[in-house]
Scaffold this motif. Structure first.
Motif, PDB file in Angstrom:
ATOM      1  N   LYS A   2       8.050 -39.546 -39.117  1.00  0.00           N
ATOM      2  CA  LYS A   2       7.777 -40.732 -38.302  1.00  0.00           C
ATOM      3  C   LYS A   2       7.017 -41.545 -39.170  1.00  0.00           C
ATOM      4  O   LYS A   2       7.296 -42.943 -38.928  1.00  0.00           O
ATOM      5  CB  LYS A   2       7.170 -40.372 -37.190  1.00  0.00           C
ATOM      6  N   LEU A   3       6.207 -41.320 -40.149  1.00  0.00           N
ATOM      7  CA  LEU A   3       5.275 -42.112 -40.577  1.00  0.00           C
ATOM      8  C   LEU A   3       5.505 -42.614 -42.206  1.00  0.00           C
ATOM      9  O   LEU A   3       4.530 -42.231 -43.085  1.00  0.00           O
ATOM     10  CB  LEU A   3       3.823 -41.560 -40.462  1.00  0.00           C
ATOM     11  N   THR A   4       6.854 -42.618 -42.369  1.00  0.00           N
ATOM     12  CA  THR A   4       7.141 -42.764 -43.774  1.00  0.00           C
ATOM     13  C   THR A   4       6.405 -43.855 -44.631  1.00  0.00           C
ATOM     14  O   THR A   4       5.992 -43.821 -45.756  1.00  0.00           O
ATOM     15  CB  THR A   4       8.612 -43.153 -43.945  1.00  0.00           C
ATOM     16  N   SER A   5       6.325 -45.181 -43.966  1.00  0.00           N
ATOM     17  CA  SER A   5       5.405 -46.119 -44.723  1.00  0.00           C
ATOM     18  C   SER A   5       3.845 -45.573 -44.845  1.00  0.00           C
ATOM     19  O   SER A   5       3.573 -45.971 -45.930  1.00  0.00           O
ATOM     20  CB  SER A   5       5.373 -47.550 -43.561  1.00  0.00           C
ATOM     21  N   ALA A   6       3.336 -45.113 -43.927  1.00  0.00           N
ATOM     22  CA  ALA A   6       2.293 -44.510 -44.095  1.00  0.00           C
ATOM     23  C   ALA A   6       1.877 -43.530 -45.312  1.00  0.00           C
ATOM     24  O   ALA A   6       1.124 -43.589 -46.364  1.00  0.00           O
ATOM     25  CB  ALA A   6       1.478 -43.814 -43.147  1.00  0.00           C
ATOM     26  N   LYS A   8       4.041 -43.583 -48.030  1.00  0.00           N
ATOM     27  CA  LYS A   8       4.479 -44.235 -48.926  1.00  0.00           C
ATOM     28  C   LYS A   8       3.087 -44.780 -49.494  1.00  0.00           C
ATOM     29  O   LYS A   8       2.798 -44.796 -50.649  1.00  0.00           O
ATOM     30  CB  LYS A   8       5.530 -45.354 -48.746  1.00  0.00           C
ATOM     31  N   LYS A   9       2.276 -45.397 -48.732  1.00  0.00           N
ATOM     32  CA  LYS A   9       0.956 -46.090 -48.923  1.00  0.00           C
ATOM     33  C   LYS A   9       0.105 -45.133 -49.683  1.00  0.00           C
ATOM     34  O   LYS A   9      -0.573 -45.399 -50.576  1.00  0.00           O
ATOM     35  CB  LYS A   9       0.360 -46.709 -47.908  1.00  0.00           C
ATOM     36  N   ASP A  12       1.366 -44.162 -53.208  1.00  0.00           N
ATOM     37  CA  ASP A  12       1.129 -45.282 -54.049  1.00  0.00           C
ATOM     38  C   ASP A  12      -0.291 -45.193 -54.328  1.00  0.00           C
ATOM     39  O   ASP A  12      -0.608 -45.748 -55.737  1.00  0.00           O
ATOM     40  CB  ASP A  12       1.472 -46.626 -53.488  1.00  0.00           C
ATOM     41  N   GLN A  58       1.605 -45.295 -34.295  1.00  0.00           N
ATOM     42  CA  GLN A  58       1.234 -46.678 -34.207  1.00  0.00           C
ATOM     43  C   GLN A  58       0.112 -46.832 -33.442  1.00  0.00           C
ATOM     44  O   GLN A  58      -0.925 -47.599 -33.789  1.00  0.00           O
ATOM     45  CB  GLN A  58       2.335 -47.529 -33.730  1.00  0.00           C
TER      46      GLN A  58
END
Length: 76
Positions: A2-6, A8-9, A12, A58
């Protein structure tokens, strides 16, 4: 996930997060943490425990951001 963007951050920024490990291990705890960060983490933990369960990632992120903004204004 669910939290793929988190995720990724985190991936990174992992090198920046772990730079304290370039120093001798005796110094790690003093370098990687300080009272300000610990106080913020305690406040986040206290608030999230009071709420219990979040409907989605979110809403949890919004709470953490609100706490951080509140503490930023307090510091100034």
């Amino acid at each position: 996930m669910k939290l793929t963007s988190a995720a990724k951050k985190i991936e990174d920024g992992i090198e920046e997060t772990l730079t304290y490990m370039d120093f001798p291990s005796q110094h790690w705890t003093r370098i990687r943490t300080n009272n300000t960060i610990e106080r913020l983490n305690r406040e986040i933990k206290r608030r999230t425990r009071a709420i219990g369960a979040f409907p989605d990632g979110q809403s949890a992120l919004m709470l953490v951001c609100a706490i951080r903004i509140k503490n930023t204004w307090r510091e100034k």
